[in-house]
Enzyme design. Structure first.
Site, PDB file in Angstrom:
ATOM      1  N   ASP A  32      48.683  49.241  68.187  1.00  0.00           N
ATOM      2  CA  ASP A  32      47.260  48.929  68.332  1.00  0.00           C
ATOM      3  C   ASP A  32      46.449  49.934  67.513  1.00  0.00           C
ATOM      4  O   ASP A  32      46.896  51.053  67.260  1.00  0.00           O
ATOM      5  CB  ASP A  32      46.833  49.000  69.810  1.00  0.00           C
ATOM      6  N   VAL A  51      45.649  46.703  61.354  1.00  0.00           N
ATOM      7  CA  VAL A  51      46.349  45.646  60.625  1.00  0.00           C
ATOM      8  C   VAL A  51      45.689  45.283  59.292  1.00  0.00           C
ATOM      9  O   VAL A  51      46.249  44.508  58.523  1.00  0.00           O
ATOM     10  CB  VAL A  51      46.556  44.366  61.485  1.00  0.00           C
ATOM     11  N   ASN A  54      49.451  39.648  67.395  1.00  0.00           N
ATOM     12  CA  ASN A  54      48.462  39.276  68.421  1.00  0.00           C
ATOM     13  C   ASN A  54      47.097  39.939  68.206  1.00  0.00           C
ATOM     14  O   ASN A  54      46.098  39.451  68.724  1.00  0.00           O
ATOM     15  CB  ASN A  54      49.053  39.644  69.799  1.00  0.00           C
ATOM     16  N   TYR A  70      35.316  32.730  62.780  1.00  0.00           N
ATOM     17  CA  TYR A  70      36.442  32.956  63.703  1.00  0.00           C
ATOM     18  C   TYR A  70      37.334  31.714  63.736  1.00  0.00           C
ATOM     19  O   TYR A  70      38.563  31.813  63.636  1.00  0.00           O
ATOM     20  CB  TYR A  70      35.927  33.268  65.114  1.00  0.00           C
ATOM     21  N   LYS A  75      41.355  31.373  62.548  1.00  0.00           N
ATOM     22  CA  LYS A  75      42.445  30.974  63.435  1.00  0.00           C
ATOM     23  C   LYS A  75      43.096  29.661  62.979  1.00  0.00           C
ATOM     24  O   LYS A  75      44.298  29.466  63.166  1.00  0.00           O
ATOM     25  CB  LYS A  75      41.944  30.885  64.879  1.00  0.00           C
TER      26      LYS A  75
END
Ligand code: NAD
Length: 253
Positions: A36, A63, A89, A155, A159
């Site tokens: 994380d 990330v 995730n 967003y 996705k």
């Protein structure tokens, strides 16, 4: 012990669904890299896992940085000898305004985290999986990756792109023993929920009657069970697809 001796990386594992996935994987026998951007949070989760008799290692990763992602995957191999399961995730929820109001910087940032972050980790992990001719990838998409109504242009697009990337990866590497699937959660109680308050001004309330068909919001642990199934051999013929876990929300559209 469905994941006995498997080595797993879970990103975004300091909180919410990632945390629940890391905890469940560890309780099923996996050695887990808890990754994380929030290292303190990741360390707390790793400690909790260790206190419950599990095996976990916390790693700091942003990330959007390939060097961080490389280090995360190298750490799994260094600490635990290999990598079997990669759960991408980590994600952020923002960018709900329609396309006419999109700002380049915000678009680029959301895609960098939500979509390119997934690609970066898969690209780095694939040589390990190809070498073993085995591996499982699970990407957290969203119900916002399946419809246009409730997740905003940026967003939602980020996705939808995760789902496209998942399908292509599942297809391209199927014959090499690698499975790649996505989970599309909807309305799960996590820290990310606080960003949803901005959504109403961009038309989210127009889907409210649809949202009302959901009997309740979901719990991170319920999504973790989907991630456990997809990671396990029980899902051996499931590849390149999306499992929706939203209590029936998407079905109502
Ligand atoms: P959360 O905020 O509790 O967890 C997200 C985690 O990702 C946090 O620990 C955060 O520190 C981490 N993170 C954020 N940016 C990062 C980065 N650049 N590098 C590494 N880590 C980073 O939220 P959650 O709901 O558990 O979110 C997990 C995933 O589920 C996200 O991809 C989110 O888009 C997706 N999702 C959530 C819902 C929902 O209803 N909660 C619905 C659909 C999809």
């Amino acid at each position: 012990m469905k994941l006995k001796d498997k080595v797993a990386i879970v990103t975004g594992a300091a909180s919410g669904m990632g945390k629940a996935i890391a905890q469940l994987y560890a309780s099923e026998g996996a050695k887990v890299v808890v990754a994380d951007i929030n290292l303190d949070g990741a360390e707390a989760v790793a400690k909790e896992i260790a206190n419950n008799g599990g095996n976990a290692k916390a790693v700091s990763v942003n990330v959007i940085k390939q060097e961080d992602v490389d280090n995360m995957i190298d750490t799994a191999v260094k600490e635990f000898g290999t990598l079997d399961i990669l759960v991408n995730n980590a994600g952020i929820m923002d960018g709900f305004q329609p396309v006419g109001d999109i700002e380049d910087d915000q678009w680029d940032f959301i895609f960098d985290v939500n979509t390119k972050g997934v690609m970066r980790a898969m690209r780095k992990a694939l040589p390990i999986f190809l070498d073993k001719q085995a591996g499982v990838i699970i990407n957290t998409a969203s119900t916002g990756g399946l419809n246009g109504a409730h997740a905003g242009a940026t967003y939602g697009a980020s996705k939808h792109a995760v789902i496209g990337l998942t399908k292509n990866t599942g297809f391209m590497y199927a014959e090499k023993g690698i499975r790649c699937n996505a989970i599309a959660p909807g309305g799960v109680e996590t820290n990310i929920g606080s960003s949803m308050k901005n959504m109403n001004q961009f038309g989210f309330e127009r889907t409210k009657s649809v949202r009302d068909v959901m009997p309740r919001t979901g719990k991170p642990e319920e999504i973790a069970k989907v991630a456990l199934f997809l990671a396990s051999d029980e899902a051996s013929f499931i590849n390149g697809t999306v499992v929706t876990a939203d209590g029936g929300w998407t079905a109502a559209f």
